[in-house]
Design an enzyme around this catalytic site. Structure first.
Site, PDB file in Angstrom:
ATOM      1  N   PHE A 167      17.645  36.271  28.764  1.00 42.92           N
ATOM      2  CA  PHE A 167      18.870  36.989  28.489  1.00 42.92           C
ATOM      3  C   PHE A 167      19.778  36.046  27.705  1.00 42.92           C
ATOM      4  CE2 PHE A 167      23.202  37.750  29.914  1.00 42.92           C
ATOM      5  CZ  PHE A 167      23.293  39.146  29.962  1.00 42.92           C
ATOM      6  N   SER A 178      30.233  38.990  33.492  1.00 40.03           N
ATOM      7  CA  SER A 178      28.942  38.603  34.051  1.00 40.03           C
ATOM      8  C   SER A 178      27.835  39.290  33.285  1.00 40.03           C
ATOM      9  CB  SER A 178      28.873  38.961  35.531  1.00 40.03           C
ATOM     10  OG  SER A 178      28.486  40.319  35.648  1.00 40.03           O
ATOM     11  N   LYS A 179      26.642  38.949  33.695  1.00 39.39           N
ATOM     12  CA  LYS A 179      25.432  39.427  33.046  1.00 39.39           C
ATOM     13  C   LYS A 179      25.384  40.962  32.949  1.00 39.39           C
ATOM     14  CE  LYS A 179      20.592  38.507  33.810  1.00 39.39           C
ATOM     15  NZ  LYS A 179      19.605  37.568  34.277  1.00 39.39           N
ATOM     16  N   ARG A 180      25.875  41.623  33.993  1.00 39.00           N
ATOM     17  CA  ARG A 180      25.733  43.073  34.063  1.00 39.00           C
ATOM     18  C   ARG A 180      26.835  43.829  33.317  1.00 39.00           C
ATOM     19  NH1 ARG A 180      23.276  41.065  38.125  1.00 39.00           N
ATOM     20  NH2 ARG A 180      25.238  40.325  38.965  1.00 39.00           N
ATOM     21  N   ASP A 181      27.884  43.138  32.894  1.00 41.84           N
ATOM     22  CA  ASP A 181      28.993  43.857  32.257  1.00 41.84           C
ATOM     23  C   ASP A 181      28.602  44.392  30.887  1.00 41.84           C
ATOM     24  OD1 ASP A 181      31.004  43.686  34.224  1.00 41.84           O
ATOM     25  OD2 ASP A 181      31.186  41.541  33.788  1.00 41.84           O
TER      26      ASP A 181
END
Ligand code: GLU
Length: 448
Positions: free
Chosen positions: A14, A219-222
């Site tokens: 990622f 964060s990663k999920r945003d």
């Protein structure tokens, strides 16, 4: 001094937008000072280290155009092409770390403890002279007062981040460490290690984090946090670079759209802002649209062909002038390159799927003789340019006693399968007489 900087991602599968910005700032700094930009993959964590995860980083950087300048040569590379060498992989440098640890052990600066090797940290505050954050005095916490030492090599023999990071920066002659502010808390350890190796540490520049609109840490999920969706959705890499450089750097004159050359010319660390930057998706979309509609024809063509290929539309079997003319009718018409296959796919598909709702409306029995009449008029033409096509269509409508719209809609549907698309007379001219007659025939047969 010759500037040497590096981007040192850990491959997680990622690439965070903040990581992309760190890469960009390093690359800009190198370009601005005619220095060297190194890519180093920090892949000592074997569990997470897969070729796939590494490829995410490499492909993302290549897509952005942030190509690294050096590294060990790959087997078939001559070294004359940038990006053909390197990057460096920590997993291939195990011996270098071992040698450095031996040196520390022999000088009494490191010691063994329960199978691990620990570094003897100084029992005094460390002052960091950061190029962005300013002077930071790092006091020892209560716990560190008790035991400030930290592990260099785990009991399973695995060297840890602090050790590899510092040994690499040292061996690679890194002059400036430009990285996220989340690493400021590691810097005292890193400086202490440099001092133990009796080498002056590089200059540090910790860049503020990227926050969401609401001020929370991104964060990663945003939404918007990962680079991959931008690649998949057909954003313009130059637009992403332009947007990212404004996230934490300011040219001071409130300019926003700036060509990369100019950014390279003006970029420097003193202008990096000290406050956290907020990510604004709408702004990025706006910038992307501005870029896509002003791209040079060649670059537009390149990105468009790529987007079409991703959607399974192969333009290679068509003559280049045809592909170019087709794509020229799409400039400024789509917000994202990922919209292009639907918008322009009909140019490359001899039998485009017809929108059923539009067919109900436009492929009605009374339009059958009208399209047949228009087909005849088109068939008689020797020139097939937009003006001739428009005049012919208007004349045919007059002759039939209908408004031009009555012919325009079914003609567009017959030739493109859709109700929206490039300007009709232009797209017909690009398709050419033969294809247009053929598609009108298909439509007439369908109505009948
Ligand atoms: N591997 C570290 C990271 O991905 C890089 C640290 C550094 O740039 O020094 O956060």
């Amino acid at each position: 001094m010759k500037i040497r900087v590096r981007f040192a991602p850990s491959p997680t599968g990622f690439l965070h937008i903040g990581g992309a910005r760190t890469a960009l700032f390093n690359w800009l700094y190198a370009r601005h000072h005619e220095g060297t930009f190194i890519l180093r993959i920090e892949d000592t964590d074997a569990a997470r280290n897969t070729a796939e995860a590494v490829n995410v980083v490499l492909n993302s950087l290549r897509w952005l155009g942030l190509v690294w300048d050096e590294g060990p040569l790959t087997a078939d590379a001559t070294g004359s092409f940038k990006g053909d060498c390197g990057p460096y992989f920590q997993s291939q440098r195990r011996k270098d770390y071992e040698r450095r640890v031996e040196a520390l052990l022999s000088r009494g600066l490191a010691y063994e403890s329960e199978g691990a090797i620990k570094f003897k940290m100084r029992r005094e505050p460390v002052v960091i002279d950061d190029l962005v954050v300013g002077q930071v005095r790092r006091e020892l916490t209560d716990r560190e007062m008790q035991d400030p030492d930290f592990v260099l090599v785990r009991s399973d023999g695995q060297p840890v981040f602090h050790l590899c990071n510092v040994v690499d920066d040292l061996d690679m002659g890194v002059t400036h460490v430009i990285r996220g502010e989340d690493h400021l808390s590691n810097t005292a350890k890193h400086i202490a290690l440099f001092q133990a190796f009796e080498v002056p540490p590089p200059r540090y520049a910790h860049i503020p984090l990227i926050l969401n609109q609401d001020g929370s840490k991104m964060s990663k999920r945003d939404a918007g946090a990962s680079l991959t969706p931008y690649m998949d959705e057909g954003y313009v890499p130059e637009a992403i670079l332009n947007y990212l450089c404004l996230l934490g750097w300011s040219p001071k004159d409130n300019r926003e759209l700036m060509p990369l050359d100019e950014i390279v010319e003006r970029f420097d660390l003193p202008q990096v802002l000290r406050h956290n930057a907020r990510f604004d998706m709408e702004k990025l979309k706006w910038m992307n649209y501005e870029y896509s509609r002003t791209l040079s024809p060649d670059r537009f063509h390149e990105l468009a062909v790529h987007a079409l290929a991703r959607a399974g539309i192969d333009t290679n079997s068509f003559p280049l002038p045809y592909v170019k003319a087709a794509l020229d009718t799409c400039v400024g018409k789509v917000k994202l390159f990922s919209d292009l296959p639907a918008y322009a796919g009909f140019y490359f598909n001899p039998d485009p799927a017809i929108d059923p709702a539009a067919a109900q409306k436009d492929f009605v029995p009374e339009n059958r003789p009208r399209l047949a009449r228009l087909r005849e008029a088109f068939a008689a033409l020797t020139a097939f340019d937009p003006d001739t096509i428009g005049n012919t269509l208007a004349a045919t409508a007059r002759e039939l006693g209908v408004k031009t719209g009555v012919l325009v809609h079914p003609t567009r549907l017959a030739c493109t399968g859709r109700t929206v698309g490039p300007s009709l007379y232009h797209l017909l001219a690009v398709l050419g007489k033969e294809r247009v007659l053929q598609r009108l025939d298909q439509a007439i047969a369908r109505i009948g």
